[in-house]
Design an enzyme around this catalytic site. Structure first.
Site, short mmCIF file in Angstrom:
data_model
loop_
_atom_site.label_atom_id
_atom_site.label_comp_id
_atom_site.label_asym_id
_atom_site.label_seq_id
_atom_site.Cartn_x
_atom_site.Cartn_y
_atom_site.Cartn_z
N MET A 1 -46.26 -17.29 17.47
CA MET A 1 -47.48 -17.93 17.98
C MET A 1 -48.51 -16.87 18.30
O MET A 1 -48.23 -15.94 19.07
CB MET A 1 -47.16 -18.79 19.20
CG MET A 1 -46.37 -20.04 18.88
SD MET A 1 -45.74 -20.84 20.35
CE MET A 1 -44.38 -19.73 20.76
N HIS B 1 -47.32 -25.76 9.57
CA HIS B 1 -47.99 -24.93 10.57
C HIS B 1 -48.28 -25.73 11.85
O HIS B 1 -49.31 -25.56 12.49
CB HIS B 1 -49.29 -24.36 10.00
CG HIS B 1 -49.60 -22.96 10.48
ND1 HIS B 1 -49.35 -21.85 9.72
CD2 HIS B 1 -50.13 -22.50 11.64
CE1 HIS B 1 -49.72 -20.76 10.38
NE2 HIS B 1 -50.19 -21.14 11.56
N ASP C 1 -39.93 -26.03 10.78
CA ASP C 1 -40.61 -26.18 12.06
C ASP C 1 -41.62 -27.31 11.97
O ASP C 1 -41.66 -28.04 10.99
CB ASP C 1 -41.26 -24.86 12.51
CG ASP C 1 -42.50 -24.47 11.71
OD1 ASP C 1 -43.02 -25.29 10.92
OD2 ASP C 1 -42.98 -23.34 11.89
#
Length: 393
Positions: free
Chosen positions: A91, A289, A319
């Site tokens: 991040m 994303h 993810d």
């Protein structure tokens, strides 16, 4: 610095019973612009919402009367054994959100024996992270310049990070209208509206922003270039992205230069998974994303099975939107070997530093342990496609 400004309130952490609670609890502590930068997505936020809603269409089929007394979450990724099938996602600008957040998350991850991935768009340098978590992973936004590819691979290797994760889904900056509305900019610019917002959040202003500047000087984006370290106020950084001219041949050059595990992050097409396998990638991350790029993009959950079929022997991670223990088990059943989780751990770091991230990791491990027992499995490898059923909402 007053301890009162930096120490988490015990009551806050007590009320964090699951990953989404950290977002709810930290919302009022962060300036609207900073919270919005982390929480928001692209355009209308449809991809962000779909990432969560898609899990509602998948139900699980438990097996009963199974001896589940020997349960373990241990998972092997790229030859290393970890304590759970999830890891801390990369991040950017984390230390703007919570003081020293990269190191807080990395220390908690190391202690819990799960991987941590450092973002190229971070204030914490690669070399510092290698001291906090030797063998941590690195997620790059790579220039197509051949010399810079070589130099960055050398820098990451020399620091001692163990895995090179190339971010492939950001050729240009996405349309983040939410950032415009809340006043978040990169490079960072102080406006009247932002100044008022900061004044309304003295805990963040003193405990994060000013403390960071006292510790590091002007915060700098440390890892997008082998040498350059532009400050977050520099006009040279703009929106940190990949490069529009970056292509498969540049990814192949990284594969030749980098001797450790090489992973492509941002794959949603089975065809791209096949190309990743053909250039010799060791793994891929099936990801949109976190809903922050193409707003109409599919969720990784929509395409995981098809991508798994093309992946061959590559490690498949995923993810974007995973929050519950059952979400992770659904991802494993669909073909993932492990799951990356980002925003909740960053919100935990902003709420209470390493202690809160440790708690968040523990909360998720507990959920997975209970869910495995109720599903009737002892190991992540026991979770198979026949344990899930797609249904209408």
């Amino acid at each position: 610095m007053s301890k009162r400004l930096t120490r988490p309130r015990p009551s806050s952490l007590r009320h964090a019973l699951n990953l989404e609670d950290y977002e709810r609890l930290v919302r009022r502590r962060l300036p609207r612009s900073v919270f919005g930068y982390v929480e928001g997505g692209a355009d209308d936020g449809e991809a962000c919402r779909h990432n969560r809603e898609v899990f509602r269409s998948i139900r699980m089929i438990p097996k009963v009367l199974v001896d589940v007394s020997t349960r373990t979450q241990e998972t092997t990724l790229f030859g290393q054994t970890y304590s759970a099938p999830f890891l801390v996602a990369p991040m950017g600008a984390s230390s703007i959100v919570g003081y020293d957040a990269d190191n807080s998350m990395a220390r908690a991850a190391r202690a819990a024996r799960i991987p941590f991935v450092l973002s190229a768009n971070s204030i914490t340098p690669i070399e510092e992270m290698a001291r906090t978590y030797p063998g941590a992973w690195f997620a790059a936004y790579q220039s197509p310049d051949a010399r810079k590819i070589e130099d960055m691979c050398l820098r990451v290797a020399d620091a001692g990070l163990s895995l090179y994760m190339l971010t492939v889904d950001v050729p240009v900056a996405s349309n983040r209208e939410n950032n415009v509305r809340t006043g978040y900019t990169m490079p960072f610019r102080m406006s009247k509206r932002l100044g008022f917002d900061v004044l309304r959040h003295p805990r963040w202003a003193l405990g994060t922003m000013l403390r960071t500047m006292r510790h590091r000087g002007l915060p700098r984006i440390s890892n997008v270039d082998p040498i350059a370290r532009p400050s977050i106020f520099s006009r040279n950084i703009g929106a940190v992205t990949g490069h529009a001219g970056f292509s498969w041949r540049h990814a192949e050059q990284i594969r030749r230069c980098w001797k450790g595990p090489f992973v492509l992050k941002g794959i949603l097409s089975p065809g791209d998974a096949r190309l990743a396998r053909e250039i010799g990638a060791d793994g891929i991350v099936v990801s949109n994303h976190g809903g922050r790029q193409l707003d109409s993009a599919v969720s990784p959950v929509d395409v995981l099975q098809a991508i798994r079929a093309e992946a061959g022997t590559m490690t498949v991670l995923a993810d974007s939107g995973f929050r519950r223990g059952t979400d992770i088990l659904k991802g494993l059943a669909l073909g993932a070997d492990g799951i990356l989780i980002g925003r909740p751990f960053l919100f935990a770091a902003a709420l209470g530093g390493e202690r809160a991230v440790t708690q968040a990791i523990s909360r998720l491990k507990t959920e997975i342990d209970i869910d495995m027992a109720l599903l009737g499995v002892n190991m992540p490898e026991d979770i198979t496609e026949d344990m899930i059923l797609r249904s209408a909402f």
